[in-house]
Design a protein around this motif. Structure first.
Motif, PDB file in Angstrom:
ATOM      1  N   HIS A 206     -17.804  15.811  30.784  1.00 15.85           N
ATOM      2  CA  HIS A 206     -18.599  14.630  30.593  1.00 15.85           C
ATOM      3  C   HIS A 206     -18.119  13.364  30.965  1.00 15.85           C
ATOM      4  CE1 HIS A 206     -21.415  11.745  28.122  1.00 15.85           C
ATOM      5  NE2 HIS A 206     -22.013  12.153  29.331  1.00 15.85           N
ATOM      6  N   ALA A 207     -16.774  13.061  30.702  1.00 13.78           N
ATOM      7  CA  ALA A 207     -16.153  11.964  31.114  1.00 13.78           C
ATOM      8  C   ALA A 207     -15.743  12.011  32.377  1.00 13.78           C
ATOM      9  CB  ALA A 207     -14.727  11.860  30.322  1.00 13.78           C
ATOM     10  N   LEU A 208     -15.382  13.216  32.886  1.00 15.00           N
ATOM     11  CA  LEU A 208     -15.074  13.376  34.585  1.00 15.00           C
ATOM     12  C   LEU A 208     -16.341  13.136  35.390  1.00 15.00           C
ATOM     13  CD1 LEU A 208     -12.663  16.286  34.474  1.00 15.00           C
ATOM     14  CD2 LEU A 208     -12.196  13.919  34.911  1.00 15.00           C
ATOM     15  N   GLY A 209     -17.562  13.528  34.774  1.00  9.36           N
ATOM     16  CA  GLY A 209     -18.843  13.289  35.452  1.00  9.36           C
ATOM     17  C   GLY A 209     -19.152  11.699  35.677  1.00  9.36           C
ATOM     18  N   TRP A 210     -19.052  11.118  34.468  1.00  8.32           N
ATOM     19  CA  TRP A 210     -19.130   9.596  34.572  1.00  8.32           C
ATOM     20  C   TRP A 210     -18.143   9.067  35.473  1.00  8.32           C
ATOM     21  CZ3 TRP A 210     -22.933   6.491  33.470  1.00  8.32           C
ATOM     22  CH2 TRP A 210     -23.729   6.744  32.484  1.00  8.32           C
ATOM     23  N   ALA A 211     -16.918   9.377  35.583  1.00  3.13           N
ATOM     24  CA  ALA A 211     -16.095   9.019  36.462  1.00  3.13           C
ATOM     25  C   ALA A 211     -16.261   9.058  38.153  1.00  3.13           C
ATOM     26  CB  ALA A 211     -14.538   9.687  36.356  1.00  3.13           C
ATOM     27  N   GLY A 212     -16.946  10.261  38.104  1.00  5.73           N
ATOM     28  CA  GLY A 212     -17.490  10.781  39.272  1.00  5.73           C
ATOM     29  C   GLY A 212     -18.600  10.030  39.704  1.00  5.73           C
ATOM     30  N   LEU A 213     -19.525   9.535  38.995  1.00  8.14           N
ATOM     31  CA  LEU A 213     -20.693   8.713  39.525  1.00  8.14           C
ATOM     32  C   LEU A 213     -20.144   7.405  39.712  1.00  8.14           C
ATOM     33  CD1 LEU A 213     -23.626   8.479  39.753  1.00  8.14           C
ATOM     34  CD2 LEU A 213     -23.663   7.830  37.225  1.00  8.14           C
ATOM     35  N   ILE A 214     -19.399   7.001  38.959  1.00  8.06           N
ATOM     36  CA  ILE A 214     -18.778   5.647  39.029  1.00  8.06           C
ATOM     37  C   ILE A 214     -17.924   5.426  40.650  1.00  8.06           C
ATOM     38  CG2 ILE A 214     -17.011   3.959  38.325  1.00  8.06           C
ATOM     39  CD1 ILE A 214     -17.799   4.706  35.535  1.00  8.06           C
ATOM     40  N   ALA A 215     -17.480   6.478  40.758  1.00  9.53           N
ATOM     41  CA  ALA A 215     -16.524   6.745  42.306  1.00  9.53           C
ATOM     42  C   ALA A 215     -17.493   6.610  43.124  1.00  9.53           C
ATOM     43  CB  ALA A 215     -15.764   7.783  42.395  1.00  9.53           C
ATOM     44  N   VAL A 216     -18.834   7.234  43.277  1.00  5.33           N
ATOM     45  CA  VAL A 216     -19.671   7.158  44.279  1.00  5.33           C
ATOM     46  C   VAL A 216     -20.394   5.682  44.425  1.00  5.33           C
ATOM     47  CG1 VAL A 216     -22.105   7.902  44.848  1.00  5.33           C
ATOM     48  CG2 VAL A 216     -20.411   9.748  43.962  1.00  5.33           C
ATOM     49  N   LEU A 217     -20.667   5.212  43.214  1.00  2.00           N
ATOM     50  CA  LEU A 217     -21.430   3.750  43.387  1.00  2.00           C
ATOM     51  C   LEU A 217     -20.163   2.990  43.868  1.00  2.00           C
ATOM     52  CD1 LEU A 217     -23.261   3.771  39.812  1.00  2.00           C
ATOM     53  CD2 LEU A 217     -23.939   4.022  42.507  1.00  2.00           C
ATOM     54  N   ALA A 218     -18.895   2.946  43.427  1.00  2.00           N
ATOM     55  CA  ALA A 218     -17.746   2.008  43.847  1.00  2.00           C
ATOM     56  C   ALA A 218     -17.518   2.188  45.502  1.00  2.00           C
ATOM     57  CB  ALA A 218     -16.601   2.210  43.323  1.00  2.00           C
ATOM     58  N   SER A 219     -17.619   3.532  46.175  1.00  5.11           N
ATOM     59  CA  SER A 219     -17.460   3.816  47.285  1.00  5.11           C
ATOM     60  C   SER A 219     -18.567   3.056  48.222  1.00  5.11           C
ATOM     61  CB  SER A 219     -17.455   5.159  47.660  1.00  5.11           C
ATOM     62  OG  SER A 219     -16.662   6.078  47.021  1.00  5.11           O
ATOM     63  N   GLY A 220     -19.822   2.989  47.562  1.00  3.36           N
ATOM     64  CA  GLY A 220     -20.942   2.478  48.327  1.00  3.36           C
ATOM     65  C   GLY A 220     -20.795   1.120  48.395  1.00  3.36           C
ATOM     66  N   VAL A 221     -20.219   0.292  47.110  1.00  4.70           N
ATOM     67  CA  VAL A 221     -20.017  -1.226  47.299  1.00  4.70           C
ATOM     68  C   VAL A 221     -18.733  -1.621  47.914  1.00  4.70           C
ATOM     69  CG1 VAL A 221     -19.565  -3.182  45.628  1.00  4.70           C
ATOM     70  CG2 VAL A 221     -21.503  -1.222  45.321  1.00  4.70           C
ATOM     71  N   ALA A 222     -17.810  -0.816  47.538  1.00  5.55           N
ATOM     72  CA  ALA A 222     -16.364  -1.302  48.162  1.00  5.55           C
ATOM     73  C   ALA A 222     -16.131  -1.141  49.558  1.00  5.55           C
ATOM     74  CB  ALA A 222     -15.518  -0.674  47.405  1.00  5.55           C
ATOM     75  N   PHE A 223     -16.567   0.115  49.989  1.00  2.55           N
ATOM     76  CA  PHE A 223     -16.127   0.294  51.566  1.00  2.55           C
ATOM     77  C   PHE A 223     -16.992  -0.466  52.352  1.00  2.55           C
ATOM     78  CE2 PHE A 223     -15.225   5.131  50.770  1.00  2.55           C
ATOM     79  CZ  PHE A 223     -14.030   4.863  50.013  1.00  2.55           C
ATOM     80  N   THR A 224     -16.482  -0.608  53.714  1.00  2.61           N
ATOM     81  CA  THR A 224     -16.866  -1.394  54.742  1.00  2.61           C
ATOM     82  C   THR A 224     -17.082  -0.714  56.023  1.00  2.61           C
ATOM     83  OG1 THR A 224     -15.055  -2.655  55.455  1.00  2.61           O
ATOM     84  CG2 THR A 224     -16.190  -3.470  53.532  1.00  2.61           C
ATOM     85  N   THR A 225     -17.407  -1.338  57.152  1.00  5.68           N
ATOM     86  CA  THR A 225     -17.462  -0.860  58.268  1.00  5.68           C
ATOM     87  C   THR A 225     -16.169  -0.581  59.046  1.00  5.68           C
ATOM     88  OG1 THR A 225     -17.975  -2.791  59.487  1.00  5.68           O
ATOM     89  CG2 THR A 225     -19.970  -1.383  58.994  1.00  5.68           C
ATOM     90  N   THR A 226     -15.116  -1.289  58.230  1.00  3.40           N
ATOM     91  CA  THR A 226     -13.869  -1.414  58.658  1.00  3.40           C
ATOM     92  C   THR A 226     -13.105  -0.401  58.107  1.00  3.40           C
ATOM     93  OG1 THR A 226     -13.058  -3.126  57.389  1.00  3.40           O
ATOM     94  CG2 THR A 226     -13.746  -3.728  59.147  1.00  3.40           C
ATOM     95  N   THR A 227     -13.487   0.294  56.851  1.00  4.69           N
ATOM     96  CA  THR A 227     -12.967   1.437  56.231  1.00  4.69           C
ATOM     97  C   THR A 227     -12.914   2.625  57.138  1.00  4.69           C
ATOM     98  OG1 THR A 227     -13.658   0.420  54.065  1.00  4.69           O
ATOM     99  CG2 THR A 227     -12.876   2.880  54.180  1.00  4.69           C
ATOM    100  N   PRO A 228     -11.410   3.108  57.553  1.00  6.16           N
ATOM    101  CA  PRO A 228     -11.545   4.233  58.267  1.00  6.16           C
ATOM    102  C   PRO A 228     -12.075   5.642  57.711  1.00  6.16           C
ATOM    103  CG  PRO A 228      -9.301   3.250  58.188  1.00  6.16           C
ATOM    104  CD  PRO A 228     -10.263   2.447  57.127  1.00  6.16           C
ATOM    105  N   PHE A 229     -13.335   5.889  58.346  1.00  5.72           N
ATOM    106  CA  PHE A 229     -13.975   6.959  57.637  1.00  5.72           C
ATOM    107  C   PHE A 229     -14.453   8.004  58.705  1.00  5.72           C
ATOM    108  CE2 PHE A 229     -17.501   8.781  55.331  1.00  5.72           C
ATOM    109  CZ  PHE A 229     -17.049   8.168  53.834  1.00  5.72           C
ATOM    110  N   PRO A 230     -14.461   9.340  58.434  1.00  6.17           N
ATOM    111  CA  PRO A 230     -14.249   9.773  56.837  1.00  6.17           C
ATOM    112  C   PRO A 230     -12.640   9.653  56.449  1.00  6.17           C
ATOM    113  CG  PRO A 230     -14.598  11.733  58.271  1.00  6.17           C
ATOM    114  CD  PRO A 230     -14.893  10.454  59.105  1.00  6.17           C
ATOM    115  N   GLY A 231     -11.899  10.280  56.910  1.00  4.45           N
ATOM    116  CA  GLY A 231     -10.452  10.168  56.554  1.00  4.45           C
ATOM    117  C   GLY A 231     -10.170  10.392  54.954  1.00  4.45           C
ATOM    118  N   TRP A 232      -9.146   9.860  54.586  1.00  2.32           N
ATOM    119  CA  TRP A 232      -8.833  10.196  53.085  1.00  2.32           C
ATOM    120  C   TRP A 232      -9.859   9.296  52.324  1.00  2.32           C
ATOM    121  CZ3 TRP A 232      -5.239  13.268  51.525  1.00  2.32           C
ATOM    122  CH2 TRP A 232      -4.241  13.924  52.146  1.00  2.32           C
TER     123      TRP A 232
END
Length: 717
Positions: free
Chosen positions: A272-298
């Protein structure tokens, strides 16, 4: 233990958490496409979909082998066809009808080409081939750009069932009779190996000049589907719940009937804790990444692993806080419409911007929300009726017939539209405007204007004019004769905004007997600073390498004059502009006699020849053409800040700056046509014909800031 061994098949339960994840994914994508501040990384929603597809389809196939001992490939493909193809075909028809009325023939031909690739499930390959074609239309203006991810999924659906069947049960999985053995461990290791190989392949591409392949190419994206497969295959820690799944024939987007096993078992606190961490990771990516983030990549690991963890954390039931959050009704509704909304939101945004130019944020958001109505119509009257049609569902052959029929129909529509559009574009009414799009300097044909992925200097890119010739007169000029400056070496340096001036400089060089060399490269600002090229979606390493070679060449040649021009829209910060200009001008001052920096030409809000062609096209519907509507004000906007940096750097380094705005756009207005001559070939490049017509006034401007050698005391002595 083999899959399902010794365990009765429990009654499937509804997976609201997956529906919620799907809603989050499509919302991130739409907010990103609408340009909503704070969601600069919303493109990762596509990666969430890829992981979901791997999770759902692998679970479906494993369950089928568990229950029947085999994989019915034809039934699988028939289900995919019922779910995906009708809505996709409706999209192609809708885009074709709208574009046929409101878009110019040459635009229609480009979109129809994409429609053909979409119908053949290969639009991702088309876009990867166009990614480095500088003369190709901007992908962001293509209303079918988003179909690249559908093509990747469709290619996955073709290959993955075969891989799962062979790894899980061998070729016996595809026989009509008899129970096939089931080797879960072999499937897990096989999926892990495929994912690692794909991930490594993607990283190798990202580190090469072919990084754009890492974004569009299915083998470089397979690891994301494989990650979803591993998420469903891994044992559920401390609960005994199993992840085998069926989706009733649904794809990862827009499922309406998700049913999984083990729905009533508790989730461990760790999961359950890892599930929350996963959801936060998804949302953080959508907010923190930009068009300059090398993507896909690491960077792609954050949203994809996050999705896998969120899936594992929600595999039990609706009692957990994570499950209740993902079961929120608005997310469920967006999940229900996710496939439809994904299909329709992008063409709505693109068509609106294509007709009215840059739109304010409120309008873009309203359009994105309005496209939900189209999504609802598509879901209710196209997707569901076909997917749940009992006649089609009763026979795999009928489903495959639907697959063949819809595919052929889509190909016929796309192909017929393409032929018709090309014919109209080459008709007497439009031919001249169609040809303007190809009115480029001969540097392109001679391969002296280097492509995006090239990191070498062009060969035979020096023209030697040993004796002076009269300068060809332009449309608004009177021929004059200038004393020859035979032997003067001049270098044209910069990106395509430098290359556009080559015809004018060639005309001057012919008159004055210059030796003219060309060092230009698409999208490359020779400033010695690192930056991300938006077309390649990574650090523009080729530009850095090429710039170093060019500077070495200029030092060796020691030319008399260097003309430098760079697009003011180069994606670097003001600080990088200052640092790069200072560095470049210092080097050029040491290696050459004089340096002249051109201010960038004004940028049009629309594609000028396309705008003119649209006016001609509208005449077929009874509307009087208005070419003046394609004129625009010479307003540089963001170019003002770059121009100030250019002037300050030039003043400090002894270089000259030429503002050619009044030359290109007399009186502050950039006219689309001057007589029969079209001035711009796209929103930000003047035509080669217009550049040559500006040769004489350009020569006068050059003489004003850099006196000609023939008129100087040194020349006389």
């Amino acid at each position: 233990m083999s899959v399902g061994e010794g365990t009765a098949t429990p009654r499937p339960t509804w997976r609201q958490d997956i529906q919620g994840l799907r809603g989050i994914a499509v919302l991130l994508v739409v907010l990103y496409h609408a340009g909503v501040p704070g969601f600069s990384g919303g493109y990762i929603g596509v990666d969430v979909f890829f992981v979901l597809s791997g999770y759902l389809i692998t679970g479906l196939l494993v369950r089928e082998v568990n229950e029947t001992g085999r994989v019915d490939l034809w039934r699988f493909y028939a289900r995919r066809a019922r779910r995906l193809l009708p809505a996709a075909a409706a999209l192609i028809v809708g885009v074709a009808l709208f574009a046929a009325v409101f878009y110019a023939p040459v635009e229609q031909a480009l979109i129809a080409r994409t429609a053909l690739a979409t119908a053949a499930y290969a639009s991702n390959l088309l876009f990867v081939s166009d990614a480095t074609d500088y003369l190709a239309a901007g992908a962001e203006t293509n209303p079918l750009l988003h179909t690249w991810s559908l093509a990747v999924e469709e290619q996955f659906y073709i290959a993955w069932p075969l891989l799962v069947g062979v790894l899980l049960a061998g070729w016996a999985a595809f026989r009509k009779a008899g129970a096939a053995p089931r080797h879960r461990q072999r499937l897990v290791w096989g999926a892990a190996l495929v994912s690692l190989l794909s991930f490594g392949f993607m990283l190798a591409l990202m580190g090469s000049r072919y990084a754009h392949w890492a974004f569009f190419f299915s083998p470089a994206r397979a690891w994301e589907f494989g990650l979803g497969a591993l998420a469903v295959l891994a044992p559920q820690a401390a609960s005994g719940a199993r992840g085998d799944a069926t989706d009733n024939g649904e794809p990862a987007r827009g499922l309406a009937g998700l049913r999984f096993e083990g729905g009533s078992d508790p989730v461990s606190p760790l999961a359950h804790a890892l599930g929350w961490a996963g959801l936060i990771a998804v949302l953080a990516s959508g907010v923190a990444f930009t068009t300059t983030t090398p993507f896909p990549g690491w960077a792609a690991l954050l949203p994809t692993v996050g999705t896998a963890l969120a899936l594992r954390g929600g595999t039990a039931a609706t009692r957990t806080a994570l499950a209740r959050t993902l079961a929120w009704r608005p997310l469920q509704e967006l999940g229900r419409l996710s496939y439809s909304w994904y299909l329709w939101h992008w063409p709505v945004l693109v068509f609106a911007a294509g007709l009215y130019g840059e739109l304010p944020l409120a309008t873009r958001v309203a359009l994105a929300l309005g496209s939900l109505l189209l999504a609802e119509v598509s879901y209710r009257f196209i997707e569901n009726p076909v997917r749940h049609n009992r006649w089609f569902a009763a026979s795999s052959r009928r489903g495959l017939g639907l697959l063949a029929g819809v595919t052929v129909l889509s190909l016929v529509i796309g192909g017929g539209w393409y032929v018709a559009a090309r014919g109209l574009a080459e008709s007497p009414r439009h031919r001249a405007l169609t040809n303007v799009l190809k009115d480029v300097p001969d540097l392109y044909e001679r391969e002296c204007q280097r492509s995006t992925v090239s990191d070498t200097l062009g060969e035979d890119c020096t023209d030697v004019f040993a004796s002076g010739e009269n300068l060809a007169s332009g449309a608004d000029s009177t021929p004059t004769v200038q004393a020859p400056e035979t032997g003067r070496e001049v270098v044209l340096l910069g990106d395509s905004h430098a290359a556009q001036w080559a015809p004018a400089l060639q005309a001057i060089a012919k008159q004055r007997g210059w030796t003219l060399s060309y060092h230009t490269k698409s999208g490359c600002a020779p400033l010695g600073v690192s930056y991300v090229d938006p077309r390649l979606d990574r650090i523009y390493t080729e530009c850095e390498t090429w710039t170093g070679l060019v500077m070495d060449s200029i030092r060796a040649a020691r030319p008399d004059l260097v003309v430098l021009a760079i697009s003011h829209q180069t994606p670097i910060s003001p600080e990088a502009w200052r640092e790069g200009m200072d560095q470049t001008l210092v080097a050029l001052a040491e290696a050459s006699g004089d340096v002249v920096v051109f201010r960038d030409t004004p940028w049009a809000p629309t594609d000028t020849p396309v705008c003119l062609s649209r006016q001609e096209h509208y005449a077929a519907f009874g509307r009087t053409p208005d070419p003046s509507s394609c004129d625009f004000a010479a307003d540089h906007d963001s170019g003002e800040r770059v121009y100030a940096i250019l002037k300050a750097s030039a003043r400090a380094r002894g270089a000259s700056v030429l503002d050619l705005t009044d030359l290109v756009c007399p009186g502050g207005t950039c006219t689309a046509r001057r007589g029969e001559m079209v001035t711009f070939r796209d929103p930000h490049h003047i035509t080669a014909t217009y550049a040559e017509a500006l040769a004489e006034p350009l020569a006068r401007e050059l003489d004003r800031v850099v006196p000609s050698r023939a008129a100087s005391p040194e020349a006389e002595g």
